[in-house]
Design a protein around this motif. Structure first.
Motif, PDB file in Angstrom:
ATOM      1  N   ILE A 133     -70.285  77.859  16.214  1.00  0.00           N
ATOM      2  CA  ILE A 133     -69.785  78.634  15.064  1.00  0.00           C
ATOM      3  C   ILE A 133     -69.034  77.682  14.125  1.00  0.00           C
ATOM      4  O   ILE A 133     -68.776  76.531  14.448  1.00  0.00           O
ATOM      5  CB  ILE A 133     -68.857  79.785  15.517  1.00  0.00           C
ATOM      6  CG1 ILE A 133     -67.780  79.271  16.482  1.00  0.00           C
ATOM      7  CG2 ILE A 133     -69.649  80.883  16.174  1.00  0.00           C
ATOM      8  CD1 ILE A 133     -66.616  78.605  15.878  1.00  0.00           C
ATOM      9  N   LYS A 134     -68.674  78.207  12.964  1.00  0.00           N
ATOM     10  CA  LYS A 134     -67.853  77.432  12.042  1.00  0.00           C
ATOM     11  C   LYS A 134     -66.388  77.537  12.470  1.00  0.00           C
ATOM     12  O   LYS A 134     -65.928  78.620  12.831  1.00  0.00           O
ATOM     13  CB  LYS A 134     -68.010  77.959  10.613  1.00  0.00           C
ATOM     14  CG  LYS A 134     -69.385  77.728  10.002  1.00  0.00           C
ATOM     15  CD  LYS A 134     -69.451  78.279   8.587  1.00  0.00           C
ATOM     16  CE  LYS A 134     -70.837  78.042   7.976  1.00  0.00           C
ATOM     17  NZ  LYS A 134     -70.922  78.599   6.592  1.00  0.00           N
ATOM     18  N   PRO A 135     -65.625  76.435  12.400  1.00  0.00           N
ATOM     19  CA  PRO A 135     -64.192  76.503  12.723  1.00  0.00           C
ATOM     20  C   PRO A 135     -63.478  77.476  11.787  1.00  0.00           C
ATOM     21  O   PRO A 135     -63.899  77.688  10.644  1.00  0.00           O
ATOM     22  CB  PRO A 135     -63.704  75.074  12.501  1.00  0.00           C
ATOM     23  CG  PRO A 135     -64.931  74.223  12.539  1.00  0.00           C
ATOM     24  CD  PRO A 135     -66.049  75.070  12.025  1.00  0.00           C
ATOM     25  N   PRO A 336     -63.506  79.009  20.120  1.00  0.00           N
ATOM     26  CA  PRO A 336     -64.885  78.502  20.128  1.00  0.00           C
ATOM     27  C   PRO A 336     -65.068  77.153  19.447  1.00  0.00           C
ATOM     28  O   PRO A 336     -65.854  76.327  19.920  1.00  0.00           O
ATOM     29  CB  PRO A 336     -65.656  79.606  19.401  1.00  0.00           C
ATOM     30  CG  PRO A 336     -64.888  80.849  19.675  1.00  0.00           C
ATOM     31  CD  PRO A 336     -63.453  80.409  19.653  1.00  0.00           C
ATOM     32  N   SER A 337     -64.363  76.901  18.340  1.00  0.00           N
ATOM     33  CA  SER A 337     -64.562  75.643  17.614  1.00  0.00           C
ATOM     34  C   SER A 337     -64.167  74.428  18.434  1.00  0.00           C
ATOM     35  O   SER A 337     -64.691  73.331  18.242  1.00  0.00           O
ATOM     36  CB  SER A 337     -63.769  75.649  16.302  1.00  0.00           C
ATOM     37  OG  SER A 337     -62.373  75.750  16.558  1.00  0.00           O
ATOM     38  N   ILE A 390     -61.640  85.166  14.031  1.00  0.00           N
ATOM     39  CA  ILE A 390     -62.644  84.902  12.990  1.00  0.00           C
ATOM     40  C   ILE A 390     -63.673  83.869  13.451  1.00  0.00           C
ATOM     41  O   ILE A 390     -64.728  83.733  12.820  1.00  0.00           O
ATOM     42  CB  ILE A 390     -61.997  84.490  11.644  1.00  0.00           C
ATOM     43  CG1 ILE A 390     -61.271  83.148  11.747  1.00  0.00           C
ATOM     44  CG2 ILE A 390     -61.051  85.575  11.143  1.00  0.00           C
ATOM     45  CD1 ILE A 390     -60.784  82.642  10.392  1.00  0.00           C
ATOM     46  N   GLU A 391     -63.379  83.177  14.545  1.00  0.00           N
ATOM     47  CA  GLU A 391     -64.409  82.341  15.160  1.00  0.00           C
ATOM     48  C   GLU A 391     -65.243  83.161  16.138  1.00  0.00           C
ATOM     49  O   GLU A 391     -66.477  83.115  16.121  1.00  0.00           O
ATOM     50  CB  GLU A 391     -63.764  81.155  15.889  1.00  0.00           C
ATOM     51  CG  GLU A 391     -63.104  80.152  14.956  1.00  0.00           C
ATOM     52  CD  GLU A 391     -62.589  78.905  15.656  1.00  0.00           C
ATOM     53  OE1 GLU A 391     -61.999  78.059  14.977  1.00  0.00           O
ATOM     54  OE2 GLU A 391     -62.780  78.774  16.893  1.00  0.00           O
ATOM     55  N   GLN A 392     -64.567  83.916  16.978  1.00  0.00           N
ATOM     56  CA  GLN A 392     -65.224  84.665  18.051  1.00  0.00           C
ATOM     57  C   GLN A 392     -66.162  85.744  17.514  1.00  0.00           C
ATOM     58  O   GLN A 392     -67.189  86.040  18.112  1.00  0.00           O
ATOM     59  CB  GLN A 392     -64.147  85.299  18.943  1.00  0.00           C
ATOM     60  CG  GLN A 392     -64.658  85.953  20.211  1.00  0.00           C
ATOM     61  CD  GLN A 392     -65.029  84.945  21.285  1.00  0.00           C
ATOM     62  OE1 GLN A 392     -64.775  83.759  21.142  1.00  0.00           O
ATOM     63  NE2 GLN A 392     -65.644  85.414  22.358  1.00  0.00           N
ATOM     64  N   ASP A 397     -75.223  85.927   9.784  1.00  0.00           N
ATOM     65  CA  ASP A 397     -75.275  86.011   8.325  1.00  0.00           C
ATOM     66  C   ASP A 397     -73.980  85.535   7.656  1.00  0.00           C
ATOM     67  O   ASP A 397     -73.826  85.617   6.436  1.00  0.00           O
ATOM     68  CB  ASP A 397     -75.595  87.438   7.872  1.00  0.00           C
ATOM     69  CG  ASP A 397     -74.508  88.445   8.285  1.00  0.00           C
ATOM     70  OD1 ASP A 397     -73.484  88.037   8.871  1.00  0.00           O
ATOM     71  OD2 ASP A 397     -74.697  89.650   8.004  1.00  0.00           O
ATOM     72  N   GLY A 398     -73.030  85.036   8.456  1.00  0.00           N
ATOM     73  CA  GLY A 398     -71.778  84.521   7.911  1.00  0.00           C
ATOM     74  C   GLY A 398     -70.663  85.539   7.823  1.00  0.00           C
ATOM     75  O   GLY A 398     -69.522  85.194   7.502  1.00  0.00           O
TER      76      GLY A 398
END
Length: 416
Positions: A133-135, A336-337, A390-392, A397-398
């Motif tokens: 995922i994105k940080p 996650p990041s 907001i990571e989890q 689709d963002g």
């Protein structure tokens, strides 16, 4: 603060326990000797006071020169003994406040965080151990919910501005956590975020951790590092009714200088100088303390489970314990990041260590005055929960899903 009577009577036990916390044995022996010498002088002073009273009684009916000379001699001896006691007490007052708490026997012995012990891991909550995922510091900027650049412009490094749905999410988390804790019997407080020096001494931040704090120039006021400080000290220098434990919760902004953390977690929300946190504090009798400590741990875990964030619980080893703590459980959420668990709550039991410093007392069942026992824990650190959420909960689709329990607090918003 440790009981000086314990040090005097059980110095070998104190040395053995505090060696596991890397406390200098010589310092402890010197402290014990100091207490013994002071107590001998106090005993001697009491004898001299009795002698003085006896002479004064005789002088009331017979003021002869021999008695007057003796009275003057005893008076000078008392003054000299009081000077010596004052010297030993000054040394004691300097050393005792920097001695850490004694760990409970159930705390694992170890040197540092590598020796902490995992108790449980709940890694299947929600979406499990998400990866790829994105940080949070990237997706938050893309979604225009956090502004790191302007936070730095306003205040320098390690500051951020929450905006749009990001500000609403912080408010949602705050209200959600407070609602859960108050339903579980905690009383809500909203204390000042500036306190006096003696208040920070009460919970153990001063004098040892001065560099971690922000001081108001030309005032005896400091910014709080956690709501633990004002909420625990709400009962500073009081004798209170502890027939039932005092259970308190509070949301505050918190402030830490992050001295010595250069190069660590410089991006994002993990190590900020100003952050949002909900705290739980309990003040109990000795008899209720451990039961209330375990329930406090459970109350913090409950928040993570309701938010469906994977986490693990660890018990800190002796070498990693906080200064005032006798036992600490850390809850670490999945980030996650970084593909690892990061601390989001430390729940600690202090015995009577803080209450001795803050002079918080109660009458036991025999009407004898004792020092209270204190407990505190994050319930939870909001900025770190925000980062994990907001990571989890990122989608392909963002977009970012809002956890079900937070949707009512987000005015029905289900996605960012």
């Amino acid at each position: 603060m440790l009981d000086s009577k314990l040090i005097q009577k059980n110095i070998n036990y104190v040395i053995e326990k505090l060696k596991t916390r890397n406390v200098d044995e010589v310092l402890l022996k010197n402290l014990s000797q100091n207490i013994n010498e002071r107590n001998k002088l106090i005993f001697k002073l009491n004898e001299k006071q009795e002698e003085k009273n006896s002479i004064s009684s005789l002088l009331s009916s017979n003021k002869n020169s021999e008695l007057l000379v003796k009275a003057l001699k005893v008076k000078n001896e008392i003054k000299e003994i009081e000077t010596q006691i004052e010297k030993y007490q000054k040394q004691l007052d300097e050393i005792l406040p920097i001695i850490p708490n004694i760990p409970l026997d159930i705390v694992p012995i170890g040197q540092n965080e590598n020796d902490n012990k995992e108790i449980i891991k709940k890694d299947s909550l929600g979406r499990g151990l998400v990866k790829n995922i994105k940080p949070h510091y990237v997706i938050a900027v893309e979604k225009d919910i956090v502004d790191f650049e302007r936070g730095t412009k306003l205040s320098g490094s390690r500051f951020a501005i929450f905006k749009n749905e990001g500000a609403r999410l912080i408010r949602a988390l705050e209200n959600f956590m407070l609602d859960i804790h108050t339903k579980n019997g905690y009383t809500e407080f909203l204390p000042p975020v500036m306190v006096k020096s003696n208040i920070l001494f009460g919970t153990g931040q001063l004098p040892k951790f001065k560099e971690d704090l922000f001081k108001i120039e030309n005032e005896d006021l400091w910014m709080i590092p956690t709501a633990e400080v004002p909420v625990t000290n709400y009962f500073n220098d009081e004798i209170i009714d502890l027939s039932k434990p005092k259970k308190m919760t509070s949301y505050t902004l918190c402030f830490r200088s992050e001295a010595g953390s250069g190069g660590k977690d410089t991006r994002g929300l993990i190590r900020s100088r100003q952050f949002n946190k909900v705290e739980m504090v309990k003040i109990t009798s000795k008899e209720d303390a451990m039961k209330e400590f375990e329930s406090c741990v459970r109350d913090a875990e409950n928040i993570l489970e309701l938010l469906e964030i994977p986490y693990r619980k660890i018990v800190l080893c002796t070498g990693d314990l906080g200064f005032s703590s006798s036992i600490t459980y850390d809850l670490e959420l999945w980030l996650p990041s970084e593909q690892r668990f990061r601390e989001v709550s430390s729940i600690s039991y202090f015995g009577d260590f803080q209450a001795r410093r803050a002079k918080i007392r109660y009458k036991n069942e025999n009407n004898k005055i004792e020092f209270a026992h204190t407990i505190n824990g994050s319930g939870l650190a909001i900025d770190r929960v925000f980062a994990a959420l907001i990571e989890q909960y990122q989608n392909e689709d963002g977009s970012i899903d809002i956890p079900q329990v937070l949707i009512p607090y987000m005015n029905g918003i289900e996605k960012i």
